[in-house]
Design a protein around this motif. Structure first.
Motif, PDB file in Angstrom:
ATOM      1  N   ILE A  28      37.980  43.536  31.956  1.00 32.48           N
ATOM      2  CA  ILE A  28      38.219  43.575  30.490  1.00 32.48           C
ATOM      3  C   ILE A  28      36.828  43.656  29.820  1.00 32.48           C
ATOM      4  CG2 ILE A  28      39.098  41.243  30.308  1.00 32.48           C
ATOM      5  CD1 ILE A  28      40.902  42.461  27.993  1.00 32.48           C
ATOM      6  N   THR A  32      34.536  40.356  34.149  1.00 36.43           N
ATOM      7  CA  THR A  32      35.323  40.042  34.947  1.00 36.43           C
ATOM      8  C   THR A  32      36.146  38.725  34.748  1.00 36.43           C
ATOM      9  OG1 THR A  32      34.493  41.672  36.562  1.00 36.43           O
ATOM     10  CG2 THR A  32      36.106  40.183  37.493  1.00 36.43           C
ATOM     11  N   MET A  42      51.691  38.485  32.450  1.00 34.85           N
ATOM     12  CA  MET A  42      50.808  37.882  31.827  1.00 34.85           C
ATOM     13  C   MET A  42      49.953  36.906  32.978  1.00 34.85           C
ATOM     14  SD  MET A  42      50.886  38.492  28.844  1.00 34.85           S
ATOM     15  CE  MET A  42      50.094  37.077  28.035  1.00 34.85           C
ATOM     16  N   ARG A  47      38.566  31.523  34.739  1.00 35.73           N
ATOM     17  CA  ARG A  47      37.354  31.812  34.970  1.00 35.73           C
ATOM     18  C   ARG A  47      36.588  33.170  34.297  1.00 35.73           C
ATOM     19  NH1 ARG A  47      34.577  30.726  40.726  1.00 35.73           N
ATOM     20  NH2 ARG A  47      32.669  31.988  40.624  1.00 35.73           N
ATOM     21  N   ASP A  54      27.264  36.251  25.949  1.00 39.89           N
ATOM     22  CA  ASP A  54      28.079  36.322  24.576  1.00 39.89           C
ATOM     23  C   ASP A  54      29.740  36.532  25.226  1.00 39.89           C
ATOM     24  OD1 ASP A  54      25.895  36.627  23.263  1.00 39.89           O
ATOM     25  OD2 ASP A  54      25.942  38.875  23.126  1.00 39.89           O
ATOM     26  N   PRO A  59      36.075  33.825  21.942  1.00 38.05           N
ATOM     27  CA  PRO A  59      37.513  33.037  21.840  1.00 38.05           C
ATOM     28  C   PRO A  59      38.792  33.243  22.707  1.00 38.05           C
ATOM     29  CG  PRO A  59      37.134  33.837  19.703  1.00 38.05           C
ATOM     30  CD  PRO A  59      36.022  34.345  20.462  1.00 38.05           C
ATOM     31  N   GLU A  60      38.803  34.819  22.804  1.00 39.97           N
ATOM     32  CA  GLU A  60      39.874  35.485  23.606  1.00 39.97           C
ATOM     33  C   GLU A  60      39.662  35.092  24.995  1.00 39.97           C
ATOM     34  OE1 GLU A  60      38.105  37.048  21.305  1.00 39.97           O
ATOM     35  OE2 GLU A  60      37.698  39.115  22.003  1.00 39.97           O
ATOM     36  N   PHE A  61      38.424  34.974  25.433  1.00 37.49           N
ATOM     37  CA  PHE A  61      38.049  34.852  26.871  1.00 37.49           C
ATOM     38  C   PHE A  61      38.096  33.488  27.373  1.00 37.49           C
ATOM     39  CE2 PHE A  61      35.571  39.063  27.878  1.00 37.49           C
ATOM     40  CZ  PHE A  61      36.492  39.775  27.690  1.00 37.49           C
ATOM     41  N   GLN A  65      43.336  30.817  28.049  1.00 35.61           N
ATOM     42  CA  GLN A  65      44.169  31.500  27.198  1.00 35.61           C
ATOM     43  C   GLN A  65      45.107  32.661  28.000  1.00 35.61           C
ATOM     44  OE1 GLN A  65      43.707  32.694  23.713  1.00 35.61           O
ATOM     45  NE2 GLN A  65      42.837  30.870  23.519  1.00 35.61           N
ATOM     46  N   GLN A  66      46.032  32.904  27.272  1.00 38.66           N
ATOM     47  CA  GLN A  66      46.959  33.830  28.195  1.00 38.66           C
ATOM     48  C   GLN A  66      46.424  35.339  27.940  1.00 38.66           C
ATOM     49  OE1 GLN A  66      49.767  33.291  29.747  1.00 38.66           O
ATOM     50  NE2 GLN A  66      49.634  31.005  29.567  1.00 38.66           N
ATOM     51  N   ILE A  67      46.607  36.160  29.024  1.00 39.49           N
ATOM     52  CA  ILE A  67      46.016  37.507  29.012  1.00 39.49           C
ATOM     53  C   ILE A  67      47.058  38.475  29.637  1.00 39.49           C
ATOM     54  CG2 ILE A  67      44.575  37.198  30.998  1.00 39.49           C
ATOM     55  CD1 ILE A  67      42.573  38.556  29.221  1.00 39.49           C
ATOM     56  N   SER A  68      47.189  39.426  28.994  1.00 41.92           N
ATOM     57  CA  SER A  68      47.771  40.644  29.666  1.00 41.92           C
ATOM     58  C   SER A  68      47.490  41.240  30.966  1.00 41.92           C
ATOM     59  CB  SER A  68      48.258  41.684  28.689  1.00 41.92           C
ATOM     60  OG  SER A  68      48.901  42.892  29.312  1.00 41.92           O
TER      61      SER A  68
ATOM     62  N   GLN B  19      52.089  41.767  22.457  1.00 41.82           N
ATOM     63  CA  GLN B  19      50.651  41.895  23.034  1.00 41.82           C
ATOM     64  C   GLN B  19      50.382  43.286  22.974  1.00 41.82           C
ATOM     65  OE1 GLN B  19      49.099  39.001  24.020  1.00 41.82           O
ATOM     66  NE2 GLN B  19      50.756  37.877  23.165  1.00 41.82           N
ATOM     67  N   GLY B  22      46.173  43.034  24.591  1.00 41.56           N
ATOM     68  CA  GLY B  22      45.868  42.518  25.974  1.00 41.56           C
ATOM     69  C   GLY B  22      45.545  41.076  25.797  1.00 41.56           C
ATOM     70  N   VAL B  23      45.094  40.560  24.741  1.00 34.67           N
ATOM     71  CA  VAL B  23      44.433  39.336  24.443  1.00 34.67           C
ATOM     72  C   VAL B  23      44.891  38.574  23.385  1.00 34.67           C
ATOM     73  CG1 VAL B  23      42.154  37.752  24.478  1.00 34.67           C
ATOM     74  CG2 VAL B  23      42.283  40.041  25.655  1.00 34.67           C
ATOM     75  N   ARG B  24      45.752  37.295  23.549  1.00 32.05           N
ATOM     76  CA  ARG B  24      46.122  36.891  22.324  1.00 32.05           C
ATOM     77  C   ARG B  24      44.932  35.875  21.746  1.00 32.05           C
ATOM     78  NH1 ARG B  24      51.020  32.921  23.160  1.00 32.05           N
ATOM     79  NH2 ARG B  24      49.403  31.551  23.657  1.00 32.05           N
ATOM     80  N   LYS B  25      44.764  36.107  20.367  1.00 31.15           N
ATOM     81  CA  LYS B  25      43.628  35.215  19.594  1.00 31.15           C
ATOM     82  C   LYS B  25      44.242  33.982  19.690  1.00 31.15           C
ATOM     83  CE  LYS B  25      40.972  38.898  17.954  1.00 31.15           C
ATOM     84  NZ  LYS B  25      40.834  39.521  18.948  1.00 31.15           N
ATOM     85  N   THR B  26      43.233  33.027  19.508  1.00 33.27           N
ATOM     86  CA  THR B  26      43.497  31.619  19.481  1.00 33.27           C
ATOM     87  C   THR B  26      44.168  31.496  17.844  1.00 33.27           C
ATOM     88  OG1 THR B  26      41.366  31.006  18.733  1.00 33.27           O
ATOM     89  CG2 THR B  26      41.887  30.675  20.916  1.00 33.27           C
ATOM     90  N   THR B  29      41.417  31.115  15.591  1.00 29.74           N
ATOM     91  CA  THR B  29      40.588  32.395  14.954  1.00 29.74           C
ATOM     92  C   THR B  29      41.598  32.832  13.992  1.00 29.74           C
ATOM     93  OG1 THR B  29      40.358  32.476  17.362  1.00 29.74           O
ATOM     94  CG2 THR B  29      39.648  34.490  16.013  1.00 29.74           C
ATOM     95  N   THR B  45      21.973  40.040  23.317  1.00 30.96           N
ATOM     96  CA  THR B  45      21.025  39.175  23.903  1.00 30.96           C
ATOM     97  C   THR B  45      20.193  39.720  24.799  1.00 30.96           C
ATOM     98  OG1 THR B  45      20.779  37.235  25.113  1.00 30.96           O
ATOM     99  CG2 THR B  45      22.826  38.589  25.624  1.00 30.96           C
TER     100      THR B  45
END
Lengths: 74, 248
Positions: A28, A32, A42, A47, A54, A59-61, A65-68, B19, B22-26, B29, B45
């Motif tokens: 994503i 990876t 989900m 890791r 960066d 924060p979303e990584f 965290q839950q991810i689709s 969703q 695809g990613v849920r914000k904290t 945030t 960087t």
């Protein structure tokens, strides 16, 4: 043919009860992520695998965290 | 003492949002966004960081309790870094217990062959096949408390698959020794001495080098941390640019 060069004892490296990995990798936004599937579609991030520092600040990584999982699977 | 707070039953909790990204914000945030604050500006960087942790996994998939660094992940990443004109330097951070000889040497050879500036930092441990990876960078650092274990392949190393001859393992070991000798200040003879030293390891023969020992043996360039490693990397990038300016 594989030669392991490690100070760890063989029984520690090769010990296994269940050889199926509970994790899966998804790609994503150039990173990876190793995720542990939770509910259907989900997963929980375990890791981040990226050389871009960066990505580790996003924060979303963050691990946990839950991810689709509908994103591209690799 | 904290007062016992009322905990609402799970079904009373608000449903998670749909969703779409695809990613849920904290939550934090979200709240920052609610207050109208902007995101932290992202600066591109010029340095990428490669972490090599646990076992270096090669031709065999190791059982899942092993934390592994897979070479099929690492090698394309290194190729991408080499090709990306925005990336000028690579910091390699090692905390590895060794692993597959061929995968370790493959990673080390790619790092040696890169045209970008590279600096390695051994944190925690850089054992066995981690040694050639650590010395493959242009300049190497080791943390004061970090250790590197040097031992023969044929005794502690494990061989999986077809029957191996003693000569075959000897050849594998020579590949490692030659690589380390070529890319660090240690001599083949001294590296072999360290490899076959008795009385230091309980299960094996070999040597454990702690922090400055590795520097004194000529294996690693300096004792240092991430600050030192990054400023050295910036120096190397600067030197490389000056050199290129002279050529053009």
């Amino acid at each position: 043919m594989s030669v392991l060069y490690t100070p760890l004892p063989l029984e520690l490296v090769m010990f296994t009860e269940d050889s199926t990995s509970p994790y899966q990798d998804i790609a994503i936004d150039g990173a990876t992520l190793t995720v542990q599937p939770t509910a259907t579609g989900m997963g929980k991030i375990v890791r981040i695998n990226s050389t871009n520092p960066d990505h580790y600040l996003k924060p979303e990584f963050q691990p946990g965290q839950q991810i689709s999982l509908s994103k591209l699977q690799i | 003492m904290h007062k016992m707070e009322h905990i609402s039953p799970p079904q009373a909790q608000p449903k998670p949002r749909k969703q779409t990204q695809g990613v849920r914000k904290t939550d934090s945030t979200e709240s920052i966004k609610e207050f109208g604050q902007v995101d932290v500006p992202t600066v591109q960087t010029n340095i990428h960081c490669l972490t090599i942790i646990g076992q270096i996994e090669g031709h065999l998939i190791l059982p899942p309790q092993n934390k592994t660094t897979k070479y099929e992940h690492i090698i394309p990443q290194l190729v991408a870094i080499e090709q990306n004109p925005d990336i000028e330097g690579l910091l390699i951070i090692l905390n590895t217990v060794g692993g597959d000889v061929e995968a370790g040497l493959a990673i080390a050879e790619i790092i040696v062959g890169m045209s970008k500036s590279t600096v390695s930092l051994v944190l925690g441990g850089g054992h066995s096949i981690g040694v050639p990876v650590a010395v493959s960078a242009d300049y190497s650092f080791i943390a004061e408390t970090a250790t590197m274990t040097i031992h023969p392949i044929r005794l502690a190393g494990l061989v999986i698959g077809v029957p191996q001859t003693y000569e075959y393992l000897d050849k594998m070991q020579d590949r490692v020794i030659r690589f380390v000798e070529k890319h660090s200040d240690i001599s083949t003879q001294r590296f072999r001495e360290l490899m076959f030293q008795t009385g230091e390891l309980t299960r094996d023969i070999g040597t454990v080098l702690v922090g400055k020992d590795a520097v004194e043996e000529g294996l690693i360039n300096a004792v240092g941390g991430v600050g030192g490693a990054l400023s050295k990397l910036q120096d190397l990038i600067k030197q490389r640019k000056e050199k290129e300016d002279v050529i053009h």
